[in-house]
Motif scaffolding. Structure first.
Motif, short mmCIF file in Angstrom:
data_model
loop_
_atom_site.label_atom_id
_atom_site.label_comp_id
_atom_site.label_asym_id
_atom_site.label_seq_id
_atom_site.Cartn_x
_atom_site.Cartn_y
_atom_site.Cartn_z
N SER A 38 -11.66 12.31 17.68
CA SER A 38 -12.47 13.04 17.80
C SER A 38 -12.14 13.99 19.00
CB SER A 38 -14.02 12.28 18.49
OG SER A 38 -13.31 11.73 19.83
N ILE A 39 -12.82 15.04 19.05
CA ILE A 39 -12.44 16.29 20.11
C ILE A 39 -12.98 15.49 21.38
CG2 ILE A 39 -13.05 18.68 20.85
CD1 ILE A 39 -12.81 19.32 17.87
N ARG A 40 -14.07 14.98 21.58
CA ARG A 40 -14.66 14.63 22.86
C ARG A 40 -13.83 13.52 23.25
NH1 ARG A 40 -19.48 14.80 25.13
NH2 ARG A 40 -20.30 15.69 22.94
N THR A 70 -12.53 18.29 8.90
CA THR A 70 -13.89 18.55 8.89
C THR A 70 -14.34 18.15 10.07
OG1 THR A 70 -14.01 16.56 7.44
CG2 THR A 70 -13.83 18.83 6.48
N ARG A 71 -15.32 18.70 10.57
CA ARG A 71 -16.20 18.35 11.84
C ARG A 71 -17.35 18.64 11.80
NH1 ARG A 71 -12.23 21.80 12.48
NH2 ARG A 71 -12.31 23.59 13.73
N THR A 72 -18.33 17.79 12.25
CA THR A 72 -19.87 17.65 12.41
C THR A 72 -19.80 17.20 13.76
OG1 THR A 72 -20.30 15.58 11.67
CG2 THR A 72 -20.13 17.49 10.07
N THR A 73 -21.30 17.25 14.21
CA THR A 73 -21.73 16.68 15.49
C THR A 73 -21.36 15.19 15.53
OG1 THR A 73 -23.97 16.58 14.78
CG2 THR A 73 -23.46 18.50 16.10
N ARG A 74 -21.44 14.66 14.40
CA ARG A 74 -21.21 13.09 14.48
C ARG A 74 -19.77 12.54 13.60
NH1 ARG A 74 -26.25 10.87 15.47
NH2 ARG A 74 -27.95 12.15 15.28
#
Length: 87
Positions: A38-40, A70-74
């Motif tokens: 994850s980016i976080r 592919t990235r979403t908020t979750r």
């Protein structure tokens, strides 16, 4: 060239030098993102902000001309190109 003389770089050489280091930095950030999942998570490990890493990933994708994840908020998932890049 004699000892003690500095070589003078042209503007194009300086631009190429800077661009290559920016690309290397983006690849290092991408590797951290891929390893963290994850980016976080990568931001926490690298002590950087999420927007800095997100922008670096977008810039790398633009430079390479492929989507690496592919990235979403979750969810964050590497694409096939992302998996190949992260070898």
């Amino acid at each position: 060239m004699s000892i003690g003389t500095k070589s003078k770089k042209t503007a194009a050489e300086k631009a190429n030098y800077i661009a290559s280091h920016q690309t290397l930095r983006r690849l290092i950030y991408f590797a951290a993102i891929a390893e963290a999942g994850s980016i976080r998570g990568a931001a926490a490990r690298l002590n950087l902000s999420v927007p800095v890493l997100s922008e670096a990933l977008s810039e790398l994708e633009a430079e390479l001309g492929v989507s690496l994840a592919t990235r979403t908020t979750r969810q964050f998932t590497l694409t096939q190109a992302g998996e190949q890049t992260h070898l």
